[in-house]
Design an enzyme around this catalytic site. Structure first.
Site, PDB file in Angstrom:
ATOM      1  N   ASN A  48       0.830  -1.205   0.000  1.00 48.90           N
ATOM      2  CA  ASN A  48       0.000   0.000   0.000  1.00 48.90           C
ATOM      3  C   ASN A  48       0.864   1.255   0.000  1.00 48.90           C
ATOM      4  O   ASN A  48       1.981   1.277   0.550  1.00 48.90           O
ATOM      5  CB  ASN A  48      -1.021   0.011   1.141  1.00 48.90           C
ATOM      6  N   VAL A  49       0.352   2.281  -0.656  1.00 49.20           N
ATOM      7  CA  VAL A  49       1.047   3.559  -0.791  1.00 49.20           C
ATOM      8  C   VAL A  49       0.026   4.652  -0.493  1.00 49.20           C
ATOM      9  O   VAL A  49      -0.922   4.853  -1.266  1.00 49.20           O
ATOM     10  CB  VAL A  49       1.633   3.732  -2.213  1.00 49.20           C
ATOM     11  N   GLU A  50       0.216   5.328   0.638  1.00 49.89           N
ATOM     12  CA  GLU A  50      -0.763   6.330   1.077  1.00 49.89           C
ATOM     13  C   GLU A  50      -0.410   7.724   0.569  1.00 49.89           C
ATOM     14  O   GLU A  50       0.618   7.925  -0.092  1.00 49.89           O
ATOM     15  CB  GLU A  50      -0.875   6.269   2.604  1.00 49.89           C
ATOM     16  N   CYS A  59      -4.310   0.767  -2.199  1.00 52.68           N
ATOM     17  CA  CYS A  59      -4.181  -0.508  -1.504  1.00 52.68           C
ATOM     18  C   CYS A  59      -3.055  -1.333  -2.121  1.00 52.68           C
ATOM     19  O   CYS A  59      -2.687  -1.139  -3.289  1.00 52.68           O
ATOM     20  CB  CYS A  59      -5.487  -1.299  -1.585  1.00 52.68           C
ATOM     21  N   GLU A  61      -3.208  -4.204  -3.186  1.00 54.07           N
ATOM     22  CA  GLU A  61      -3.723  -4.929  -4.349  1.00 54.07           C
ATOM     23  C   GLU A  61      -3.646  -4.082  -5.616  1.00 54.07           C
ATOM     24  O   GLU A  61      -3.523  -4.622  -6.729  1.00 54.07           O
ATOM     25  CB  GLU A  61      -5.180  -5.353  -4.101  1.00 54.07           C
ATOM     26  N   CYS A  98     -10.047  -5.799   1.070  1.00 55.36           N
ATOM     27  CA  CYS A  98     -11.224  -4.942   1.223  1.00 55.36           C
ATOM     28  C   CYS A  98     -12.174  -5.174   0.039  1.00 55.36           C
ATOM     29  O   CYS A  98     -11.824  -5.825  -0.952  1.00 55.36           O
ATOM     30  CB  CYS A  98     -10.815  -3.478   1.326  1.00 55.36           C
ATOM     31  N   CYS A 101     -11.019  -4.118  -3.408  1.00 57.52           N
ATOM     32  CA  CYS A 101      -9.953  -4.967  -3.931  1.00 57.52           C
ATOM     33  C   CYS A 101     -10.458  -6.355  -4.297  1.00 57.52           C
ATOM     34  O   CYS A 101      -9.910  -6.997  -5.196  1.00 57.52           O
ATOM     35  CB  CYS A 101      -8.790  -5.013  -2.950  1.00 57.52           C
TER      36      CYS A 101
HETATM   37  N1  THU Z   1      -5.344  -1.661   2.675  1.00 59.27           N
HETATM   38  C1  THU Z   1      -4.788  -2.429   1.687  1.00 59.27           C
HETATM   39  O1  THU Z   1      -3.692  -2.146   1.209  1.00 59.27           O
HETATM   40  N2  THU Z   1      -5.512  -3.500   1.236  1.00 59.27           N
HETATM   41  C2  THU Z   1      -6.690  -3.922   1.755  1.00 59.27           C
HETATM   42  O2  THU Z   1      -7.289  -4.859   1.228  1.00 59.27           O
HETATM   43  C3  THU Z   1      -7.220  -3.276   2.968  1.00 59.27           C
HETATM   44  C4  THU Z   1      -6.639  -1.940   3.270  1.00 59.27           C
HETATM   45  C5  THU Z   1      -4.602  -0.480   3.130  1.00 59.27           C
HETATM   46  C6  THU Z   1      -5.186   0.821   2.692  1.00 59.27           C
HETATM   47  C7  THU Z   1      -4.623   1.779   3.732  1.00 59.27           C
HETATM   48  O3  THU Z   1      -3.342   2.240   3.293  1.00 59.27           O
HETATM   49  C8  THU Z   1      -4.451   0.919   4.971  1.00 59.27           C
HETATM   50  O4  THU Z   1      -4.578  -0.434   4.546  1.00 59.27           O
HETATM   51  C9  THU Z   1      -5.473   1.184   6.060  1.00 59.27           C
HETATM   52  O5  THU Z   1      -6.761   1.079   5.556  1.00 59.27           O
END
Ligand code: THU
Length: 139
Positions: A48-50, A59, A61, A98, A101
């Protein structure tokens, strides 16, 4: 599509944990790593990259699906397909994808994609029943 050989889930989880270690998650503090097998023989990963604009977080994915196409070698062949998928959190424990995804995985893995969950290895069709997918657009 079923993987051609038994899946080494231990190795796949290790790849996901390695990807998780490179996540950029300064806002949630919740790093995620994903790894998948592809029907062309590759193993691909994502993290994940925010973003300071929180809602733009990518996400793990998303990165994995980008790699599915960016890393393909046969551009003229059929679209690559995911066959097995795992995802871990910052502790290295399994994480279910999630909702958004699951839809991404459905597009490129379909109902038979094997997903690693705390309740065992399950087809994506169990995690996303009655899914909307490409078939609906074909009528
Ligand atoms: N996140 C994912 O990378 N994949 C998922 O299926 C669930 C959530 C990440 C998104 C965000 O950066 C962090 O988890 C908190 O929600």
């Amino acid at each position: 599509m079923t993987p051609p050989v038994p899946v080494d889930w231990t190795a796949l989880r290790a790849q996901a944990r390695d990807a998780m270690s490179r996540a950029y998650a300064p806002y949630s503090g919740y790093p995620v790593g994903a790894a998948a097998l592809v029907d062309d023989g590759r193993t691909i990963t994502g993290c994940n990259v925010e973003n300071a604009s929180y809602g733009l977080a990518l996400c793990a994915e998303c990165g994995l699906i980008s790699e599915l196409f960016a890393g393909r070698t046969d551009n003229d062949g059929p679209a690559p397909r995911l066959t097995a998928f795992t995802c871990v959190d910052g502790a290295g424990d399994l994480l279910v994808p999630c909702g958004r995804c699951r839809q991404l995985l459905w597009e490129h893995g379909g109902p038979d994609l094997l997903v690693d969950t705390a309740a065992g290895i399950r087809p994506l069709s169990e995690l996303l029943p009655d899914a909307f997918g490409p078939g609906h657009l074909r009528g």
